[in-house]
Motif scaffolding. Structure first.
Motif: not given
Length: 333
Positions: A283-308
């Motif tokens: 906790r004193a030795g290693y630092l993790i810095a991260e954005r608070g939010e996660t972004a998600i993109l729905r892609d139903p076109y690139s690999n039909k019939p799967f939705v990524s």
């Protein structure tokens, strides 16, 4: 003309707010956005709702053990910086009427954790998403958490710092003591035997603990993988007692020389010249810095019939205070 209230036609019922995200995942339907986002809604992406994001964070704690013990900060951009002082403030003694010459001031060092964009890209068939009995949110959170936990756990230990966090084993090490090594260099202790503990292995573990100065030993822990831990659990003192102490109550970790042990499978196996055991106050030795939010993109076109479902999260990490972490290196000299 009087207005007559009429019952709504079937199919025109108002959709519940909580079902909006489920509708987006299954069909790609557009919903009204109230929160700020860096992803275009017209492109089909937006910030993950708070309920799912919280699920991902809880799962990451289990998958990435370094996250449990490190210093995690939420940042608003990739340009996060932290200042660390080194050297302290010297003082001196003087008589009542003696002059008080100036003393040296602390030296500032800037910490800029290398960062990158962590991503996961799980897919599912449209037929599966159309199944009303399928819990889409739980599946999505589990898939993202598994990939994120695996990738970030490896980066916090061995990451090279190029478009990813820099792991605490990726930086320079030296046998020199505190106050002598260059800033950012972790001290290592030689085991005395190439690729092994050598004679009296429990003594080397005691030496490793005592390398860490007393202020850092409060809250310190061992970090190693399961193979190394299996060997250490068999060590005995001269009177036949195991140095490993199992937990005596639920919820309390087992201890090694009085300190908890964290299993991190990304730590190297014992071999010639490997730093396979770490001990320190992360906790004193290693630092993790991260954005608070996660972004998600729905892609139903690139690999039909799967939705990524393309999910991203920006995260960085590096050693913040090299004096707070010590390594046991399996080498003769």
């Amino acid at each position: 003309m009087d207005v007559v209230d009429r019952p709504a036609l079937d199919g025109a019922r108002v959709q519940e707010t909580g079902a909006a995200f489920a509708g987006f995942v299954r069909t790609g339907a557009t919903i009204e956005m109230k929160a700020f986002t860096g992803v275009s809604g017209d492109a089909g992406g937006y910030a993950v709702p708070r309920e799912i994001d919280a699920t991902i964070d809880r799962a990451l704690v289990t998958a990435s053990p370094i996250r449990q013990i490190a210093n995690v900060v939420k940042v608003g951009s990739a340009g996060y910086r932290k200042l660390v002082t080194t050297g302290g403030t010297p003082s001196g003694w003087a008589s009542e009427v003696a002059a008080r010459p100036g003393t040296a001031t602390p030296v500032f060092q800037e910490i800029a954790p290398p960062s990158g964009e962590l991503y996961a890209n799980p897919s599912a068939s449209q037929a599966m998403l159309d199944d009303a009995a399928f819990d889409v949110e739980e599946w999505l959170a589990g898939e993202i958490a598994t990939e994120f936990g695996r990738a970030e756990g490896a980066a916090f230990v061995n990451g090279n710092g190029v478009n990813q966090p820099k792991g605490f084993l990726a930086g320079p090490t030296s046998p020199a003591g505190d106050g002598v090594r260059p800033f950012g260099t972790i001290q290592h202790l030689i085991s005395g035997t190439t690729g092994d503990f050598g004679a009296n292995p429990q003594d080397r573990l005691i030496d490793l603990v005592q390398l860490l100065r007393a202020p850092y030993r409060q809250g310190a822990c061992f970090v190693m993988n399961a193979g190394t831990l299996a060997r250490i659990r068999k060590f005995k003192t001269n009177d036949g007692a195991f140095v490993w102490q199992p937990s005596l109550s639920a919820g309390q970790p087992a201890t090694l020389l009085g300190y908890p042990v964290v299993e991190a499978e990304e730590m190297p196996d014992i071999a010639a010249g490997t730093p396979s055991v770490a001990f320190g106050n992360f906790r004193a030795g290693y630092l993790i810095a991260e954005r608070g939010e996660t972004a998600i993109l729905r892609d139903p076109y690139s690999n039909k019939p799967f939705v990524s479902f393309y999910a991203t999260k920006r995260i960085g990490g590096c050693v913040m205070n090299a004096e707070a972490i010590k390594l046991l290196k399996f080498a003769a000299n």
